[in-house]
Design an enzyme around this catalytic site. Structure first.
Site, PDB file in Angstrom:
ATOM      1  N   SER A  89       0.808  -1.222   0.000  1.00 42.91           N
ATOM      2  CA  SER A  89       0.000   0.000   0.000  1.00 42.91           C
ATOM      3  C   SER A  89       0.839   1.268   0.000  1.00 42.91           C
ATOM      4  O   SER A  89       0.305   2.376  -0.029  1.00 42.91           O
ATOM      5  CB  SER A  89      -0.921   0.015   1.224  1.00 42.91           C
ATOM      6  N   HIS A 317      23.924   5.462  -4.943  1.00 44.45           N
ATOM      7  CA  HIS A 317      23.797   5.601  -6.396  1.00 44.45           C
ATOM      8  C   HIS A 317      25.104   6.045  -7.050  1.00 44.45           C
ATOM      9  O   HIS A 317      25.616   5.388  -7.964  1.00 44.45           O
ATOM     10  CB  HIS A 317      22.716   6.621  -6.741  1.00 44.45           C
TER      11      HIS A 317
END
Length: 559
Positions: A89, A317
């Site tokens: 959710s 990253h």
């Protein structure tokens, strides 16, 4: 004996031949006795040897990274899989995970027999769950009618199970709910995608391991960052998870490694002979890795204020990109061989301190709010929204070459790129202006993927005037396929299903990544630490970042 001495000399000659110039890393002379176990064929089973020094051995018969979609596809398609999205959710699941799964289904890349189960604490019926994810499903290709038909095929394969993340009883009930589907097959695999906060990683993994493993097939668990806040918290998390799951079952996802241009870095370097002889300290002046966003935190203040730009972008990253740029050629394209080279590079990086950084925090400008104006940000917050730093790599290839990294929010552009700045040509006879001296190879990750080389050229006509020109490779015009480039999550989820780990982070990678940043992060968060430099919303960031590059004899490169 004489034979042993002769063999030793031969081995030393081989090492010397391969250690010429700067094309290899430094040779480690320390010896130790270790036991290396070969791994089975097909899906690699990699086992760490000892706790203090881990050695990962690649199975040379395993299919390579470049063939992961093609050669692995048929084998993976014939094995059924249940994909459980834990935290179904949440925003991550709705915005990234479910759209990626549907796109794989649309392009006929998922196994023939699969089901998708959403798992979360919220009470929902299956129909309510399908309505929840329907709004986020799109087709990357322009084919409206077929897209709608594929959605109608996809949604009935999705169902929902309500449960708590720290409840073994809930996960046991979840496992029992799979029996009707899995009993139809001799082999049944399970993939758990943890789109949940790190605080519940451990109880969720514990419940999966003890009550919800695949009874007759593989079990794989995808884990999203952040992987701890520092070296200590990561080490504790890893020690806990290693008691529940084997390393080959854990897929630590960094979506940047799934981006198309980042995947092309190794091909560019190692498949093109023109670059490798120049890829060292003799010819490269600097390496710059830049990440810019033209907007602020915008609703993510609660998360971001606890994390900051360094943990959010740089330690994961951009450091992964740096490792691909700087590492040596791997023995093969097997995931373990690639990750072995990345670890060697990370081990060669000198740990950072606060002196290696420039930190900033954006302030309001021209009607755009400052960071401290965002709801949920304390007025006393010293969380950096901008950071620039310089890395020093202690090996023969890169000694003395500054690796500059910059990341920030509320800057002047949306951009992620890698810039390899070459030294000026010696003995210049053309009088090339300083601003044009030195070629530059640019890899633009986003937006509009591109690779281009900046050169000096004579202007056509009856003139000897020089100008800077580009040799361009724009993805959108070079390949028809570029119109349908998969999202990074699509590639990564497909690799999990196919057992390919090249684009996922290994436990020792994270350990050394945290060792690089740990000291600097601790110094940033001391009570008496200097506050980040303010910079205007929409600017290039604090001017002090220019001074950081200047002290190293270089400057930030911009088009």
């Amino acid at each position: 004996d004489v034979f042993s001495v002769r063999r030793s000399k031969q081995n030393l000659r081989r090492v010397a031949m391969h250690a010429y110039d700067d094309s290899v890393s430094s040779v480690e002379t320390e010896t130790e006795t270790v036991t290396v176990e070969n791994t089975p064929t097909s899906i690699p089973e990699i086992s760490p040897i000892a706790d203090s020094k881990r050695i990962y051995v690649a199975d040379t018969t395993d299919l390579s990274l470049m063939d992961s979609v093609h050669k692995r596809k048929d084998a993976a398609r014939n094995e059924p899989v249940t994909i459980v999205v834990v935290g179904a959710s949440g925003d991550l699941a709705k915005k990234k995970t479910f759209p990626a799964l549907f796109s794989l289904f649309y392009h006929d890349l998922l196994p023939k027999n699969f089901r998708i189960v959403g798992y979360a604490r919220r009470h929902m019926s299956d129909d309510e769950f399908r309505d929840l994810i329907l709004g986020s499903l799109t087709c990357r290709v322009i084919d409206g009618a077929r897209c709608g038909a594929k959605m109608d095929e996809f949604l009935p394969r999705c169902s929902y199970f309500q449960g708590n993340y720290d409840s073994r009883e809930s996960f046991e009930g979840l496992s029992l709910s799979f029996e009707g589907f899995e009993s139809q097959f001799n082999v049944a695999n399970r993939l758990y995608y943890l789109a949940i906060p790190p605080s519940v990683f451990e109880p969720a993994c514990s419940s999966i391991s003890s009550t919800a493993r695949a009874p007759n097939g593989w079990t794989r668990v995808v884990v999203e960052k952040p992987f701890g806040r520092n070296l200590d918290t990561y080490t504790k998390l890893q020690q806990s998870m290693s008691k529940m799951l084997r390393e080959e079952e854990i897929y630590r996802i960094d979506h940047y490694l799934g981006k198309e241009l980042v995947q092309n870095v190794m091909t560019l370097r190692f498949a093109n002979a023109v670059f490798e002889p120049l890829w060292n300290r003799h010819y490269i002046e600097s390496v710059q890795i830049v990440f810019k966003e033209p907007f602020g935190v915008e609703g993510r203040a609660g998360y971001f204020n606890d994390i900051g730009i360094v943990r959010d972008i740089m330690q994961n990253h951009l450091l992964q990109v740096l490792a691909l740029i700087g590492m040596e050629v791997p023995v093969s394209l097997h995931g373990e061989d690639i990750r072995n080279e990345k670890v060697k590079l990370l081990r060669s990086i000198k740990p950072l301190t606060l002196d290696d950084f420039v930190l900033g925090q954006y302030r309001g400008k021209n009607g755009s709010p400052g960071y401290l104006d965002d709801e949920g940000v304390p007025q006393s917050s010293t969380t950096p929204t901008f950071a620039a730093c310089a890395f020093s790599i202690n090996n023969r290839r890169w000694e003395g070459v500054p690796f500059l990294m910059k990341a920030g929010k509320a800057l002047d552009a949306r951009k992620a790129e890698i810039r390899i700045r070459f030294k000026a040509s010696p003995g210049d006879i053309f009088g090339v202006p300083a601003q044009m001296a030195g070629n530059e190879l640019v890899l633009r990750v986003q937006p509009d993927e591109a690779i281009y080389l900046k050169i000096v050229s004579k202007v056509p006509g009856l003139t000897s005037r020089l100008e800077q020109a580009r040799l361009n490779l724009f993805y959108r015009t070079a390949w028809e396929e570029s119109k349908d480039i998969p999202d990074a999550y699509e590639r990564l989820i497909l690799d999990v299903i196919q057992g390919e780990k090249s684009l996922f982070i290994r436990d020792d990678e994270l350990e050394f990544a945290w060792k690089i940043f740990d000291t600097a992060l601790a110094q940033m968060e001391l009570p008496n630490a200097q506050k980040p430099e303010p910079y205007d919303y929409g600017s290039r960031g604090p001017v002090e970042s220019e001074h950081l590059a200047y002290k190293l004899g270089v400057k930030w490169s911009e088009d």
